[in-house]
Design a protein around this motif. Sequence first.
Motif: not given
Ligand code: MO
Length: 441
Positions: A104, A157-158, A270, A295
């Motif tokens: 990412r 990843c969110a 992140i 986020y």
């Molecule tokens: Mo991410």
Amino acid sequence: MDEDELTTEAHYDRTRMRQWLASGDVRDRRNLLRALAFTGGAAATWHWSRPGAAQAASRFVADGPIVKPLPPELFIVHGSNAEMRWEAMRGQGLYVPNDRFFVRNHTRTPRIDVRTWRLRLYGTGLRGAPSVERPVTFRYEDLRRLPAVTVSAAVECAGNGRSFFDVQQGQRAEGTPWRLGGVGVARWRGVRLATVLERAGLLRSAVDVLPQGLDPTVVSGGVDLGRVRRPLPVAKALEDALLVYEMNGETLPPDHGFPVRLLVPGWVGIASVKWLGSIEVADHPLFSPWNTQSYRFFGPDYPPEGSEPLTGQVAKSAFELPWPATVRAGRPLVLRGRSWAPGRHVGKVEVSTDGGATWRHARLLGRERGWRRWEIDWRPRRTGSTTLLARVTDSAGTVQPERTTFNTFGYLFGAVVRHPVQVVEDVPGVRGGSRGPGRGR
Ligand SMILES: [Mo]
Ligand SMILES: Nc1nc2c(c(=O)[nH]1)N[C@H]1C(S)=C(S)[C@@H](COP(=O)(O)O)O[C@H]1N2
């Protein structure tokens, strides 16, 4: 207030939320909307053409945003990001090998010369308050000489699972349309951030640290947001954050943060800043667009300034199968998959082979607890399309839900995913399990 309490994610979230609101730095709605383009991130700003299946022979594009080869049988490419195909985990051990670990990138993988690279620490939270211009520095060899530890942890990843807000719930979320391949577990080796902070002269008055990457700055909607950076409280930094230089026993690959990345176990991807260049250490709370404008949950069910910043991930389950999968009627086969319950343990996993009407227990394999492999026997009877579902119940008894409340950026999709399967007529004499003809993708 005791700063140690800030390791408790929920407490940290609420506290920083109040402080951010009080700081008057809250963007108006128009800026929030502009930020949409930014969390769409790379997908919105990069238009790289990657070799498709037809050009699989030339798999290496020297100037692309990702350095490692991205063979189509291992990855789905989304702009500057590459999603792992879950069927690539079939027959693999606990860890995701480096050649298939998802990438990412907000912009692109930078090439860094380790001989001139320095980690720079500065700020009011260090003895003598070193400035950005005159920071405390560590060379690569300095870090490698400090006591090392190895940690087994997921990076996720969110936005992993984001596409299912659209596909399953009819609500399109902004950003990279990941299926479930924006996650990976690896063995990470490096030096504890605590060790480096202490050597840099950490003061008791320090509150937050702000790690920053060396990749190009991120431009969104014409606004330069600067380099990727996201704060975390000193308490979490001291607890288990790691300055990583090895991944699964190899030198950290360029796409995963060479020479050094941060690993913040249990937190949204992140937080684990790659290509680390500097760390600000401050005696006051720090903010960046990556914990204010993005986020967080935004959308109809959230306040205009968004929810608290996201920290932990949610439980998910995935089949190690192509999407869609093809299987043969009448042949017994073993369905395999993995479930994970961040911050908790996997309790049980149930599978439905009839679109959710009935459920059976999967056999849990291995002895690890947070990320578990499982399998279940299945003999598809009728030809035609069907849907496979897997759901995990975590150690606290929470089951994956049928729906996830929508948020504009599509973070933390935790609902049960419906995996499409085509059951085709058996061809006598042809060996095959779940890898039938036309393994679709
Ligand atoms: Mo991410
Ligand atoms: N410097 C920098 N760090 C970064 C990113 C980035 O674009 N730049 N992406 C973040 C995001 S959103 C995620 S999910 C993880 C992904 O790590 P990986 O590419 O090693 O899988 O890195 C994080 N660290």
